[in-house]
Design a protein around this motif. Structure first.
Motif, PDB file in Angstrom:
ATOM      1  N   GLY A 147       0.862  -0.999   0.118  1.00  0.00           N
ATOM      2  CA  GLY A 147       0.219  -0.118   0.123  1.00  0.00           C
ATOM      3  C   GLY A 147       0.826   1.237  -0.051  1.00  0.00           C
ATOM      4  N   LYS A 148       1.934   0.954  -0.234  1.00  0.00           N
ATOM      5  CA  LYS A 148       2.798   2.322   0.265  1.00  0.00           C
ATOM      6  C   LYS A 148       2.842   2.900  -1.095  1.00  0.00           C
ATOM      7  N   VAL A 149       2.451   2.093  -2.454  1.00  0.00           N
ATOM      8  CA  VAL A 149       2.757   2.827  -3.558  1.00  0.00           C
ATOM      9  C   VAL A 149       2.060   4.110  -3.161  1.00  0.00           C
ATOM     10  N   LEU A 150       0.828   3.964  -2.542  1.00  0.00           N
ATOM     11  CA  LEU A 150       0.161   5.801  -2.289  1.00  0.00           C
ATOM     12  C   LEU A 150       1.718   6.803  -2.231  1.00  0.00           C
ATOM     13  N   PHE A 190       1.560   7.877  -5.741  1.00  0.00           N
ATOM     14  CA  PHE A 190       0.417   8.736  -6.263  1.00  0.00           C
ATOM     15  C   PHE A 190       0.351   9.906  -6.174  1.00  0.00           C
ATOM     16  N   GLY A 191       1.370  10.261  -5.610  1.00  0.00           N
ATOM     17  CA  GLY A 191       1.460  11.936  -4.758  1.00  0.00           C
ATOM     18  C   GLY A 191       0.979  12.251  -3.943  1.00  0.00           C
ATOM     19  N   GLU A 192       0.746  11.227  -2.151  1.00  0.00           N
ATOM     20  CA  GLU A 192       0.468  11.310  -1.671  1.00  0.00           C
ATOM     21  C   GLU A 192       1.541  11.450  -0.090  1.00  0.00           C
ATOM     22  N   SER A 193       1.506  12.521   0.841  1.00  0.00           N
ATOM     23  CA  SER A 193       2.351  13.059   1.209  1.00  0.00           C
ATOM     24  C   SER A 193       2.617  11.921   2.341  1.00  0.00           C
ATOM     25  N   GLN A 194       3.615  11.893   3.458  1.00  0.00           N
ATOM     26  CA  GLN A 194       3.616  10.639   3.821  1.00  0.00           C
ATOM     27  C   GLN A 194       3.171  10.593   5.182  1.00  0.00           C
ATOM     28  N   TRP A 195       2.466  11.451   5.389  1.00  0.00           N
ATOM     29  CA  TRP A 195       1.429  11.245   6.817  1.00  0.00           C
ATOM     30  C   TRP A 195       0.439  10.782   6.330  1.00  0.00           C
ATOM     31  N   ALA A 196       0.157  10.542   5.350  1.00  0.00           N
ATOM     32  CA  ALA A 196      -1.253  10.348   4.804  1.00  0.00           C
ATOM     33  C   ALA A 196      -0.518   8.612   4.544  1.00  0.00           C
ATOM     34  N   VAL A 197       0.514   8.135   4.001  1.00  0.00           N
ATOM     35  CA  VAL A 197       1.273   6.370   3.779  1.00  0.00           C
ATOM     36  C   VAL A 197       1.033   5.515   4.788  1.00  0.00           C
ATOM     37  N   VAL A 198       1.833   6.016   6.021  1.00  0.00           N
ATOM     38  CA  VAL A 198       2.573   5.774   7.155  1.00  0.00           C
ATOM     39  C   VAL A 198       1.908   6.028   8.358  1.00  0.00           C
ATOM     40  N   GLY A 199       3.041   5.763   9.275  1.00  0.00           N
ATOM     41  CA  GLY A 199       2.508   6.349  10.777  1.00  0.00           C
ATOM     42  C   GLY A 199       1.724   5.530  11.440  1.00  0.00           C
ATOM     43  N   ASP A 200       1.714   5.008  13.012  1.00  0.00           N
ATOM     44  CA  ASP A 200       0.471   4.591  14.126  1.00  0.00           C
ATOM     45  C   ASP A 200      -1.124   5.021  13.207  1.00  0.00           C
ATOM     46  N   THR A 201      -2.300   3.723  12.860  1.00  0.00           N
ATOM     47  CA  THR A 201      -3.103   4.702  12.545  1.00  0.00           C
ATOM     48  C   THR A 201      -4.155   4.819  14.046  1.00  0.00           C
ATOM     49  N   PHE A 202      -5.374   5.350  13.648  1.00  0.00           N
ATOM     50  CA  PHE A 202      -6.160   5.311  14.840  1.00  0.00           C
ATOM     51  C   PHE A 202      -7.444   5.575  13.673  1.00  0.00           C
ATOM     52  N   PRO A 203      -8.625   5.682  15.013  1.00  0.00           N
ATOM     53  CA  PRO A 203      -9.893   5.918  14.364  1.00  0.00           C
ATOM     54  C   PRO A 203     -10.437   7.194  14.376  1.00  0.00           C
TER      55      PRO A 203
END
Length: 284
Positions: free
Chosen positions: A129-132, A135-148
């Protein structure tokens, strides 16, 4: 000034930070993994400042609408892995391996422990999914701890102080314990912060066994599978499936090794495994 697109020196700095937060005593220490000439903590903090500021309920809905149409590319899985390989980052001193080799190391560690073949395939696919980023996505919208999103931010999330800048924290629709959700509604009804986990789950949801899908979708949800901060949103089925998420996590974090896998030797096995579970090509 640190870029809002790429505040991290390496995409893997997030995982490096995880090693310090969640050390595994049977594995080598944090200091033995990555050593940077300059301090990494400031860039990690900046990454989470951006992540916690901009990952709002409306942002997640917007990204789901944008990317879950899967109209960017269509590739066979191995082609998608080669596409992902363009994310190789020379700034990561922990390994000279490219993305494909890291995924093979993870999968081979799972395979060596005798787990089912779908578990092995999950290890091979988990970062696709890191192919995001491509596609021009910022790092903070690709990796990082996720949360609701859509409910109160737990203080068990890393750097919770940065949520003060998130507009949802001041919105009465979203800043209560349950927000837009019902008690124990099940995570299938909860929107998670946007990133490579959710994106990969959505690609694979029609093909892989349910435990694999939970691993893909929630392996970055550390505030739950390490801190149990969102039990009030989970149902009994979620709790059962999270046993698999916790089983997967050490393979993701601790399988890196300087010895590269021999891709040419492993490719036939993984191509057969891919063909067993997935279609000839995937829409990204």
């Amino acid at each position: 000034m640190i870029s809002e697109t790429a505040p991290l020196t390496s995409l893997d700095q997030w995982e490096d930070d995880l090693l310090s937060r969640y050390p595994e005593p049977e594995h080598k220490s944090k200091e033995d993994y990555r050593n940077y000439d300059s301090p990494e903590r400031d860039t990690v903090r900046e990454f989470y400042r951006l992540n916690h500021t901009y990952q709002t309920y409306d942002f997640v809905l917007e990204k789901e609408w944008e990317f879950l149409k899967f109209d960017k590319k269509e590739l066979p899985v191995w082609g998608a892995m080669e596409f992902l390989n363009t994310l190789v980052d020379d700034s990561d001193p922990d390994t000279d391996l490219d993305q494909l080799q890291h995924l093979l190391q993870t999968a081979e560690a799972i395979r060596a422990d005798g787990h089912p073949d779908w578990f092995v395939l999950t290890g091979f696919l988990h970062d696709m999914g890191k192919v995001l980023c491509l596609f021009g996505e910022s790092q903070w919208a690709v990796v990082g701890d996720t949360f609701p999103v859509g409910c109160q931010h737990s203080d068990k999330i890393v750097y919770p102080e940065f949520f003060v800048n998130n507009p949802d924290s001041r919105d009465e629709r979203y800043n209560t314990k349950y927000g837009v959700y019902e008690p124990n509604c099940g995570l299938r009804n909860v929107h998670m912060s946007w990133g490579h986990d959710e994106y990969l789950y959505q690609i694979m949801k029609d093909y892989m066994p349910e435990p694999a899908l939970y691993m893909m979708r929630y392996h970055s949800f550390y505030s739950q599978h390490r801190e149990e901060a969102y039990n009030h949103l989970m149902d009994e089925h979620d709790h059962e499936m999270f046993k698999w998420v916790r089983k997967f996590n050490p393979y993701d974090l601790y399988s890196k090794s300087p010895k590269p896998p021999v891709v040419s030797e492993l490719k036939p096995y993984y191509e057969d495994l891919i063909a067993k579970y997935l279609p000839a090509s995937l829409r990204l």
